[in-house]
Design a protein around this motif. Structure first.
Motif, PDB file in Angstrom:
ATOM      1  N   LEU A 281       0.800  -1.223   0.000  1.00 19.61           N
ATOM      2  CA  LEU A 281       0.000   0.000   0.000  1.00 19.61           C
ATOM      3  C   LEU A 281       0.836   1.279   0.000  1.00 19.61           C
ATOM      4  CD1 LEU A 281      -2.666  -1.011   2.691  1.00 19.61           C
ATOM      5  CD2 LEU A 281      -2.860  -1.183   0.193  1.00 19.61           C
ATOM      6  N   CYS A 282       2.055   1.203   0.530  1.00 18.41           N
ATOM      7  CA  CYS A 282       2.840   2.419   0.758  1.00 18.41           C
ATOM      8  C   CYS A 282       4.229   2.353   0.128  1.00 18.41           C
ATOM      9  CB  CYS A 282       2.972   2.671   2.263  1.00 18.41           C
ATOM     10  SG  CYS A 282       1.395   2.664   3.138  1.00 18.41           S
TER      11      CYS A 282
ATOM     12  N   GLU B 209      -0.406   9.725   5.739  1.00 17.58           N
ATOM     13  CA  GLU B 209      -0.748   9.184   4.415  1.00 17.58           C
ATOM     14  C   GLU B 209      -0.816   7.659   4.461  1.00 17.58           C
ATOM     15  OE1 GLU B 209      -1.856   8.656   0.519  1.00 17.58           O
ATOM     16  OE2 GLU B 209      -1.975  10.453   1.784  1.00 17.58           O
ATOM     17  N   MET B 210       0.088   7.026   5.193  1.00 19.03           N
ATOM     18  CA  MET B 210       0.024   5.570   5.356  1.00 19.03           C
ATOM     19  C   MET B 210      -1.301   5.177   6.003  1.00 19.03           C
ATOM     20  SD  MET B 210       3.924   4.739   6.639  1.00 19.03           S
ATOM     21  CE  MET B 210       3.631   2.980   6.904  1.00 19.03           C
TER      22      MET B 210
ATOM     23  N   SER C  72      -4.143   6.743   5.934  1.00 17.73           N
ATOM     24  CA  SER C  72      -5.226   6.922   4.960  1.00 17.73           C
ATOM     25  C   SER C  72      -5.299   5.757   3.983  1.00 17.73           C
ATOM     26  CB  SER C  72      -5.039   8.230   4.186  1.00 17.73           C
ATOM     27  OG  SER C  72      -5.156   9.328   5.039  1.00 17.73           O
ATOM     28  N   ARG C  73      -4.148   5.286   3.554  1.00 22.66           N
ATOM     29  CA  ARG C  73      -4.120   4.160   2.613  1.00 22.66           C
ATOM     30  C   ARG C  73      -4.596   2.870   3.284  1.00 22.66           C
ATOM     31  NH1 ARG C  73       1.114   5.153  -1.286  1.00 22.66           N
ATOM     32  NH2 ARG C  73       0.628   7.340  -1.753  1.00 22.66           N
TER      33      ARG C  73
ATOM     34  N   ARG D  15      -8.433   3.096   3.552  1.00 23.07           N
ATOM     35  CA  ARG D  15      -9.099   2.787   2.278  1.00 23.07           C
ATOM     36  C   ARG D  15      -9.077   1.288   2.009  1.00 23.07           C
ATOM     37  NH1 ARG D  15      -6.576   7.556   0.786  1.00 23.07           N
ATOM     38  NH2 ARG D  15      -4.880   6.506  -0.305  1.00 23.07           N
ATOM     39  N   TRP D  16      -7.952   0.644   2.258  1.00 28.52           N
ATOM     40  CA  TRP D  16      -7.843  -0.792   2.040  1.00 28.52           C
ATOM     41  C   TRP D  16      -8.810  -1.544   2.958  1.00 28.52           C
ATOM     42  CZ3 TRP D  16      -6.527  -5.034   4.983  1.00 28.52           C
ATOM     43  CH2 TRP D  16      -6.270  -6.211   4.291  1.00 28.52           C
TER      44      TRP D  16
END
Length: 135
Positions: free
Chosen positions: A35-36, A64-65, A67-68, A71-72
């Motif tokens: 993801l990152c 940001e990590m 947020s990802r 979403r996942w």
């Protein structure tokens, strides 16, 4: 054995410390890579798999990590697991290849699993840690 993840500049108690045993860290680490991978350089991604103090040191990257991961997790509500060949019974007993050969219908699963609740703790840690180090 496990990973002690220490927040660099925590903005709340949730960002001070995150603990993951080796069985749950492997899937978290794999998700970080998947993801990152564009946020962290390749050397850092590798080092996150070891207890050597590696980690992004800035809050923006960690947010940001988070947020990802959020979403996942919207479409993956059962946590995450990796099948690396090692198998256990539902009770946690390790299963050998001989056990599987003798009983091919034996229900097994991978011990490398992280539950949804633990991933939510990870996301909250990321949002509040201000950067982190894995020890």
């Amino acid at each position: 054995m496990g990973m002690d993840v220490i927040g660099c500049k925590p903005s709340s108690p949730a960002g001070e410390y995150f603990r993951a045993n080796i069985w749950s860290w492997r899937p978290i680490h794999k998700l970080i890579i998947d993801l990152c991978g564009d946020l962290l350089d390749e050397a850092l991604l590798v080092k996150l798999g070891y207890n050597m103090g590696a980690g992004p040191r800035d809050a923006a990257t960690c947010v940001e990590m988070a947020s990802r991961f959020d979403r996942w997790m919207e479409s993956h509500i059962e946590g995450h697991g990796l099948d690396l060949g090692l198998r256990v019974t539902r009770e946690g007993r390790f299963v050998t290849p001989d056990d599987m050969a003798r009983n091919p219908t034996l229900e097994t699963l991978s011990p490398y699993r992280v539950q949804d609740d633990h991933l939510k703790e990870w996301v909250e840690f990321l949002r509040c840690c201000g950067g982190f180090e894995v020890w």
